[in-house]
Design a protein around this motif. Structure first.
Motif, PDB file in Angstrom:
ATOM      1  N   ASN A 263     138.845 129.646  86.397  1.00  0.00           N
ATOM      2  CA  ASN A 263     139.590 129.528  85.073  1.00  0.00           C
ATOM      3  C   ASN A 263     139.720 128.212  84.557  1.00  0.00           C
ATOM      4  OD1 ASN A 263     140.520 132.165  85.176  1.00  0.00           O
ATOM      5  ND2 ASN A 263     142.168 130.997  85.838  1.00  0.00           N
ATOM      6  N   SER A 264     138.014 127.652  85.040  1.00  0.00           N
ATOM      7  CA  SER A 264     138.066 126.080  84.950  1.00  0.00           C
ATOM      8  C   SER A 264     136.934 126.071  83.885  1.00  0.00           C
ATOM      9  CB  SER A 264     137.567 125.418  85.933  1.00  0.00           C
ATOM     10  OG  SER A 264     136.656 125.867  86.425  1.00  0.00           O
ATOM     11  N   PHE A 265     136.236 126.877  83.202  1.00  0.00           N
ATOM     12  CA  PHE A 265     134.801 127.173  82.261  1.00  0.00           C
ATOM     13  C   PHE A 265     135.377 128.366  81.837  1.00  0.00           C
ATOM     14  CE2 PHE A 265     130.257 128.432  81.294  1.00  0.00           C
ATOM     15  CZ  PHE A 265     129.974 126.948  81.086  1.00  0.00           C
ATOM     16  N   LEU A 266     134.572 128.130  80.191  1.00  0.00           N
ATOM     17  CA  LEU A 266     134.804 129.182  79.649  1.00  0.00           C
ATOM     18  C   LEU A 266     133.118 129.101  78.806  1.00  0.00           C
ATOM     19  CD1 LEU A 266     136.646 130.543  76.472  1.00  0.00           C
ATOM     20  CD2 LEU A 266     135.403 130.158  76.019  1.00  0.00           C
ATOM     21  N   ARG A 267     132.988 130.415  78.269  1.00  0.00           N
ATOM     22  CA  ARG A 267     131.451 130.913  77.924  1.00  0.00           C
ATOM     23  C   ARG A 267     131.944 131.739  77.051  1.00  0.00           C
ATOM     24  NH1 ARG A 267     126.347 131.419  81.560  1.00  0.00           N
ATOM     25  NH2 ARG A 267     128.015 133.453  81.644  1.00  0.00           N
ATOM     26  N   SER A 268     131.534 132.241  75.613  1.00  0.00           N
ATOM     27  CA  SER A 268     131.349 132.712  74.617  1.00  0.00           C
ATOM     28  C   SER A 268     130.559 133.120  73.918  1.00  0.00           C
ATOM     29  CB  SER A 268     132.966 132.729  73.977  1.00  0.00           C
ATOM     30  OG  SER A 268     133.228 133.569  73.083  1.00  0.00           O
ATOM     31  N   ILE A 269     129.640 134.349  73.758  1.00  0.00           N
ATOM     32  CA  ILE A 269     128.532 134.292  73.170  1.00  0.00           C
ATOM     33  C   ILE A 269     128.783 135.326  72.233  1.00  0.00           C
ATOM     34  CG2 ILE A 269     125.926 134.479  73.296  1.00  0.00           C
ATOM     35  CD1 ILE A 269     125.879 133.433  75.929  1.00  0.00           C
ATOM     36  N   CYS A 270     128.115 134.307  70.858  1.00  0.00           N
ATOM     37  CA  CYS A 270     127.970 135.950  69.802  1.00  0.00           C
ATOM     38  C   CYS A 270     127.534 137.177  69.967  1.00  0.00           C
ATOM     39  CB  CYS A 270     127.403 134.999  68.485  1.00  0.00           C
ATOM     40  SG  CYS A 270     126.042 135.634  68.474  1.00  0.00           S
ATOM     41  N   SER A 271     128.142 138.112  69.847  1.00  0.00           N
ATOM     42  CA  SER A 271     127.498 139.849  69.646  1.00  0.00           C
ATOM     43  C   SER A 271     126.058 139.537  69.390  1.00  0.00           C
ATOM     44  CB  SER A 271     127.842 140.446  68.972  1.00  0.00           C
ATOM     45  OG  SER A 271     128.051 142.338  68.716  1.00  0.00           O
ATOM     46  N   ARG A 272     125.456 140.488  70.734  1.00  0.00           N
ATOM     47  CA  ARG A 272     124.015 140.502  70.151  1.00  0.00           C
ATOM     48  C   ARG A 272     123.107 141.406  69.470  1.00  0.00           C
ATOM     49  NH1 ARG A 272     121.993 144.949  74.382  1.00  0.00           N
ATOM     50  NH2 ARG A 272     123.661 146.859  73.675  1.00  0.00           N
ATOM     51  N   TYR A 273     124.387 141.586  67.941  1.00  0.00           N
ATOM     52  CA  TYR A 273     123.829 141.920  66.687  1.00  0.00           C
ATOM     53  C   TYR A 273     123.727 140.850  65.394  1.00  0.00           C
ATOM     54  CZ  TYR A 273     124.903 146.557  69.369  1.00  0.00           C
ATOM     55  OH  TYR A 273     124.443 147.523  70.553  1.00  0.00           O
ATOM     56  N   GLU A 274     123.947 139.676  65.866  1.00  0.00           N
ATOM     57  CA  GLU A 274     124.273 138.404  65.114  1.00  0.00           C
ATOM     58  C   GLU A 274     123.073 138.373  64.766  1.00  0.00           C
ATOM     59  OE1 GLU A 274     127.054 137.360  63.599  1.00  0.00           O
ATOM     60  OE2 GLU A 274     128.183 137.851  64.684  1.00  0.00           O
ATOM     61  N   VAL A 275     122.010 137.728  63.120  1.00  0.00           N
ATOM     62  CA  VAL A 275     121.408 137.674  62.674  1.00  0.00           C
ATOM     63  C   VAL A 275     121.085 135.874  63.547  1.00  0.00           C
ATOM     64  CG1 VAL A 275     120.127 136.508  60.648  1.00  0.00           C
ATOM     65  CG2 VAL A 275     121.632 138.446  60.491  1.00  0.00           C
ATOM     66  N   HIS A 276     121.629 135.472  63.677  1.00  0.00           N
ATOM     67  CA  HIS A 276     121.984 133.909  64.504  1.00  0.00           C
ATOM     68  C   HIS A 276     122.673 133.746  65.677  1.00  0.00           C
ATOM     69  CE1 HIS A 276     120.380 133.041  60.487  1.00  0.00           C
ATOM     70  NE2 HIS A 276     120.679 132.954  59.739  1.00  0.00           N
ATOM     71  N   TYR A 277     121.760 132.712  66.338  1.00  0.00           N
ATOM     72  CA  TYR A 277     122.912 132.329  67.521  1.00  0.00           C
ATOM     73  C   TYR A 277     123.999 131.254  67.608  1.00  0.00           C
ATOM     74  CZ  TYR A 277     123.567 130.481  71.927  1.00  0.00           C
ATOM     75  OH  TYR A 277     123.734 130.403  73.499  1.00  0.00           O
ATOM     76  N   PHE A 278     125.305 131.956  68.062  1.00  0.00           N
ATOM     77  CA  PHE A 278     126.253 131.391  68.494  1.00  0.00           C
ATOM     78  C   PHE A 278     126.471 131.251  69.810  1.00  0.00           C
ATOM     79  CE2 PHE A 278     125.838 133.021  63.810  1.00  0.00           C
ATOM     80  CZ  PHE A 278     125.775 131.922  63.174  1.00  0.00           C
ATOM     81  N   SER A 279     127.388 130.230  69.983  1.00  0.00           N
ATOM     82  CA  SER A 279     128.039 130.339  71.219  1.00  0.00           C
ATOM     83  C   SER A 279     129.227 129.439  71.914  1.00  0.00           C
ATOM     84  CB  SER A 279     127.245 130.110  72.469  1.00  0.00           C
ATOM     85  OG  SER A 279     126.720 129.064  72.593  1.00  0.00           O
ATOM     86  N   LEU A 280     129.960 128.963  72.080  1.00  0.00           N
ATOM     87  CA  LEU A 280     131.321 128.988  72.618  1.00  0.00           C
ATOM     88  C   LEU A 280     131.317 128.263  73.759  1.00  0.00           C
ATOM     89  CD1 LEU A 280     133.890 129.306  70.316  1.00  0.00           C
ATOM     90  CD2 LEU A 280     133.455 127.243  69.960  1.00  0.00           C
ATOM     91  N   THR A 281     131.223 126.804  74.906  1.00  0.00           N
ATOM     92  CA  THR A 281     131.492 126.806  76.198  1.00  0.00           C
ATOM     93  C   THR A 281     132.591 125.357  76.334  1.00  0.00           C
ATOM     94  OG1 THR A 281     129.925 125.530  75.627  1.00  0.00           O
ATOM     95  CG2 THR A 281     129.207 127.600  76.533  1.00  0.00           C
ATOM     96  N   MET A 282     133.732 125.567  76.944  1.00  0.00           N
ATOM     97  CA  MET A 282     134.933 125.166  77.217  1.00  0.00           C
ATOM     98  C   MET A 282     134.552 124.919  78.169  1.00  0.00           C
ATOM     99  SD  MET A 282     138.659 124.509  76.047  1.00  0.00           S
ATOM    100  CE  MET A 282     139.918 123.090  76.293  1.00  0.00           C
ATOM    101  N   LEU A 283     133.932 123.544  79.228  1.00  0.00           N
ATOM    102  CA  LEU A 283     134.241 122.753  80.572  1.00  0.00           C
ATOM    103  C   LEU A 283     135.673 122.449  81.380  1.00  0.00           C
ATOM    104  CD1 LEU A 283     133.342 122.541  83.366  1.00  0.00           C
ATOM    105  CD2 LEU A 283     132.007 120.617  82.561  1.00  0.00           C
ATOM    106  N   LEU A 284     136.653 122.445  81.784  1.00  0.00           N
ATOM    107  CA  LEU A 284     137.628 121.933  82.063  1.00  0.00           C
ATOM    108  C   LEU A 284     137.128 120.371  83.390  1.00  0.00           C
ATOM    109  CD1 LEU A 284     140.717 123.700  81.976  1.00  0.00           C
ATOM    110  CD2 LEU A 284     139.847 121.936  80.487  1.00  0.00           C
ATOM    111  N   VAL A 285     136.986 119.861  83.087  1.00  0.00           N
ATOM    112  CA  VAL A 285     136.839 118.235  84.527  1.00  0.00           C
ATOM    113  C   VAL A 285     138.133 117.582  84.768  1.00  0.00           C
ATOM    114  CG1 VAL A 285     135.516 116.506  85.035  1.00  0.00           C
ATOM    115  CG2 VAL A 285     134.903 117.754  83.054  1.00  0.00           C
ATOM    116  N   SER A 286     138.702 118.294  86.657  1.00  0.00           N
ATOM    117  CA  SER A 286     139.437 117.335  87.252  1.00  0.00           C
ATOM    118  C   SER A 286     139.558 115.937  86.758  1.00  0.00           C
ATOM    119  CB  SER A 286     139.542 118.092  87.965  1.00  0.00           C
ATOM    120  OG  SER A 286     140.668 117.439  88.739  1.00  0.00           O
TER     121      SER A 286
END
Length: 391
Positions: A263-286
């Motif tokens: 639970n220290s790294f999140l990766r969220s990528i847009c649906s493959r049906y999107e026209v363009h590329y979108f993504s969100l990532t969040m890294l928690l660093v201790s």
């Protein structure tokens, strides 16, 4: 004198023996050649007996008048095709990104021909029919240097432009000719490959022509749903909470989201049906694990961010930008540019501490196709403002 005659006799015997041996080998070789010729003739006769009915069966006249075809539908890979009813269908490999279906005639036809359909998920790659065809050709040339490739040409499959080409190879002591039709649709790469014994290719290829003519690409309901993000509707779409270590944030609900590394790294990528590329990532660093001196946490987190860019190689740091008001976390934001696969992208990163005495820092990054970054970067701000620290 007698000794000399003995030597002469021995020499004559040796010469005679050699001549007799050569005569024997000549007759034996002749018999072998005759036998080989006989076998070849019988094989050719058997081949002719076996293939003559096939040539008629797969002739254009018989295909149009007598041969029965049945539909095959792959809803996952979104295509339909008709194939001879007496053929069999099998799945060669099946995954979320690639699938291969093989259509084969009965074993009684000795594996002379087959049709193979390979489908690849090309989301986020930017391939067109032309560039995907070139990729296939380059792969064949690399893996099979002996293959003789002919130039590609434009063709239409399912009323959509694609490319076709042929090549010949030696496989299992047989000369094989292959016809490939390649095109991209619905962010998927389709390769329809017809393989046939080279000596029969021109006689039997009509069945491949008929199958290609019946090929069609279907559209799923999700294909028809618009998922465009704009400044005006970024808050009107559905967002969902995702929990991480000590905090939670929101991501678009229709994106493909996963949480990794305890639970220290999140990766969220847009649906493959999107026209363009979108993504969100969040890294928690201790921060505690890094043993950082008090007050120098932001600098240490920036070093983590810059090291991450260097490891990616495809991305480069551009500049630091100011942030609007609206978030209490101590944050620095940076812009980077590069490529994601073949797509030029721009990324907006937020680097900071969850709170003053928090043991965790965060690196939140929104990545987007460069050509639409200015229109959709509101997503980054919304995600950053949605971060909620849990006590």
């Amino acid at each position: 004198m007698s000794a000399m005659w003995i030597v002469v006799v021995i020499v004559l015997v040796l010469v005679l023996g050699i001549l007799l041996f050569m005569l024997y080998r000549w007759k034996h070789s002749k018999n072998e050649l005759n036998y080989t010729k006989w076998v070849d003739e019988r094989l050719q006769q058997n081949f002719a007996v076996m293939t003559t009915p096939l040539i008629y069966e797969y002739s254009r006249v018989n295909i149009e008048m007598s041969m029965e075809f049945t539909p095959f539908c792959d809803s996952e890979m979104q295509y339909r095709i008709q194939y001879p009813k007496h053929w069999s269908v099998s799945v060669q490999n099946d995954s979320t990104l690639s699938k291969t279906i093989v259509f084969q005639p009965p074993r009684s036809e000795s594996g002379i021909q087959e049709v193979l359909i390979n489908t690849q998920d090309l989301s986020y790659t930017g391939f067109t029919s032309q560039t995907y065809c070139e990729r296939i050709r380059n792969h064949i040339q690399t893996t099979t240097p002996s293959a003789s490739l002919k130039p590609s040409s434009v063709m239409f499959v399912a009323n959509k432009p694609g490319y076709k080409f042929m090549y010949s190879i030696r496989q299992n002591d047989r000369d094989i000719t292959r016809l490939l039709a390649v095109f991209v649709e619905n962010k998927k790469g389709y390769v329809v490959a017809y393989s046939c014994d080279s000596s029969l290719f021109r006689f039997l290829r009509e069945v491949a022509t008929r199958m290609l003519a019946s090929f069609s690409v279907t559209s799923s309901e999700e294909d028809l749903q618009p998922h465009q993000f704009t400044f005006s509707n970024v808050q009107s779409i559905q967002w969902q909470d995702v929990a991480l270590v000590g905090c939670r944030l929101q991501v678009p609900s229709h994106w493909e989201t996963s949480v990794l590394n305890s639970n220290s790294f999140l990766r969220s990528i847009c649906s493959r049906y999107e026209v363009h590329y979108f993504s969100l990532t969040m890294l928690l660093v201790s921060v505690e694990a890094m043993h950082i001196e008090k007050g120098k946490e932001p600098n240490a987190l920036m070093e983590v961010y810059q090291n991450s860019l260097r490891k990616q190689q495809a991305m480069r740091f551009v500049k630091t930008v100011s942030l609007p008001k609206g978030q209490t976390y101590q944050t620095v934001s940076c812009i980077s540019e590069g490529t994601m696969g073949l797509i030029p992208v721009r990324a907006w990163s937020f680097i900071g501490l969850l709170r003053e005495r928090s043991p965790y820092g965060f690196i939140l990054t929104f990545t987007c196709s460069e050509d639409v970054y200015g229109e959709f970067n509101q997503i980054a701000l919304y995600a950053w403002k949605s971060i909620l620290v849990e006590c």
